[in-house]
Design an enzyme around this catalytic site. Structure first.
Site, short mmCIF file in Angstrom:
data_model
loop_
_atom_site.label_atom_id
_atom_site.label_comp_id
_atom_site.label_asym_id
_atom_site.label_seq_id
_atom_site.Cartn_x
_atom_site.Cartn_y
_atom_site.Cartn_z
CB CYS A 1 27.29 43.56 10.25
SG CYS A 1 26.82 42.92 8.60
CG ASP B 1 22.59 40.57 5.94
OD1 ASP B 1 22.19 41.47 6.80
OD2 ASP B 1 23.54 39.60 6.38
#
Length: 342
Positions: free
Chosen positions: A13, A64
């Protein structure tokens, strides 16, 4: 490393676009008449989209994907899938199906791709979902993740920006995995710290979410690339303030040491630049500030619920092995949105 700040380009991330940049782009998208069945869409800052099908069923959609933050492809696949699946539980939903998203160099060893996808497939199965297909493209760099579909009752959605004054804030995982992965890339992280970080990043939030269902959750989000403070800022949404007890926040202790050595990420600095104006630190060490701005990969849930229920939730979470803690409380709007007290 002396006093020099090391801003590593990394995976997980930490590879997300900064919240400030993303907000400016989204603000310029054309506005259309909103479908009343779209309960949560891109005009919010929530974890996933929610579309109502019937009075009993709404679909939760999310995706994601990111570059690797660890060397082992199987472990990377597990982490990427765990991270992608998390948004369904952050919305109060249950996982149903998942699709692979793969970018991979055609001339690279396909066994690496197979191991990556095996790790992801195992986590989808553990989540109770079905891996239903996917899409791949040839790319110069490896990236992997999932598009995930889940279901939730329209009346039982967890929004990320609906806390109530007096709520306690509970965090279910330790912070600091971004800093630990940065330290690991330059050979500074201990094997024990990385083993603990990987265990955290591969633990599904499914189990924490199951505990939460027994309580009156007012707001929920998962803590990922925008950091604990960034996601907390989204939760307050200009309508509330909060006080955070820095000493109560679960943290990987080695991450604090590496933060003091300036083993930081560019994404952490972007988080500080974007969210810092909404935060006041009171007697909080620099290293702890950095951990609170640290981008988390596959982080825990941040839950707002009534004060009288918080201790019982934490006890249930800890019984299941989560290092959960009450980290603060929600207040009426004050002169500063987030106060972090040392």
């Amino acid at each position: 490393m002396g006093n020099e700040k090391l801003f590593c380009k990394g995976g997980g991330c930490t590879a997300k676009l900064g919240a400030g940049i993303l907000s400016r782009v989204l603000e310029r998208l054309p506005k259309f008449d909103k479908d009343p069945a779209l309960l949560i869409g891109y005009d919010s800052k929530d974890d996933a989209a929610v579309y109502k099908l019937t009075d009993e069923v709404a679909v939760v959609q999310t995706l994601d994907f990111f570059p690797p933050m660890v060397d082992d492809p199987y472990t990377f696949g597990q982490i990427a899938a765990t991270n992608a699946l998390s948004d369904i539980w952050a919305m109060g939903g249950q996982v149903k199906t998942a699709l692979n998203i793969v970018c991979f160099p055609e001339k690279s060893d396909l066994n690496i791709l197979g191991e990556m996808m095996r790790g992801g497939a195992e986590k989808v199965a553990e989540a109770g979902g079905v891996l239903a297909g996917g899409h791949s493209i040839a790319d110069s760099d490896v990236k992997y993740g999932l598009s995930v579909m889940g279901v939730v009752h329209p009346d039982h959605i967890y929004a990320n920006n609906t806390p109530q004054t007096g709520d306690c804030l509970v965090l279910t995982k330790r912070l600091g995995v971004g800093i630990l992965c940065t330290a690991n890339r330059v050979g500074e992280a201990s094997a024990e710290a990385m083993e603990a970080a990987i265990a955290s990043m591969t633990t599904l939030n499914k189990y924490a979410a199951q505990c939460c269902r027994a309580y009156e959750v007012h707001a929920c989000t998962d803590v990922t690339g925008f950091s604990f403070l960034g996601h907390l800022h989204e939760m307050m949404d200009g309508a509330h303030s909060c006080r955070i007890e820095a000493g109560a926040v679960p943290v990987f202790s080695e991450a604090l040491r590496h933060a003091d050595e300036f083993l930081l990420t560019a994404a952490g600095q972007r988080n500080r630049n974007h969210t810092g104006p909404f935060v006041r630190f009171e007697n909080v060490p620099f290293a702890m500030e950095e951990v609170l701005f640290d981008p988390q990969t596959s982080g825990g849930l941040l839950v707002a619920l009534p004060k009288e229920q918080a201790a019982a939730l934490v006890e249930d979470l800890r019984r299941g092995g989560a290092p959960a803690a009450v980290v603060g409380e929600v207040t009426d709007s004050e002169d500063i949105e987030i106060r972090v007290i040392g």
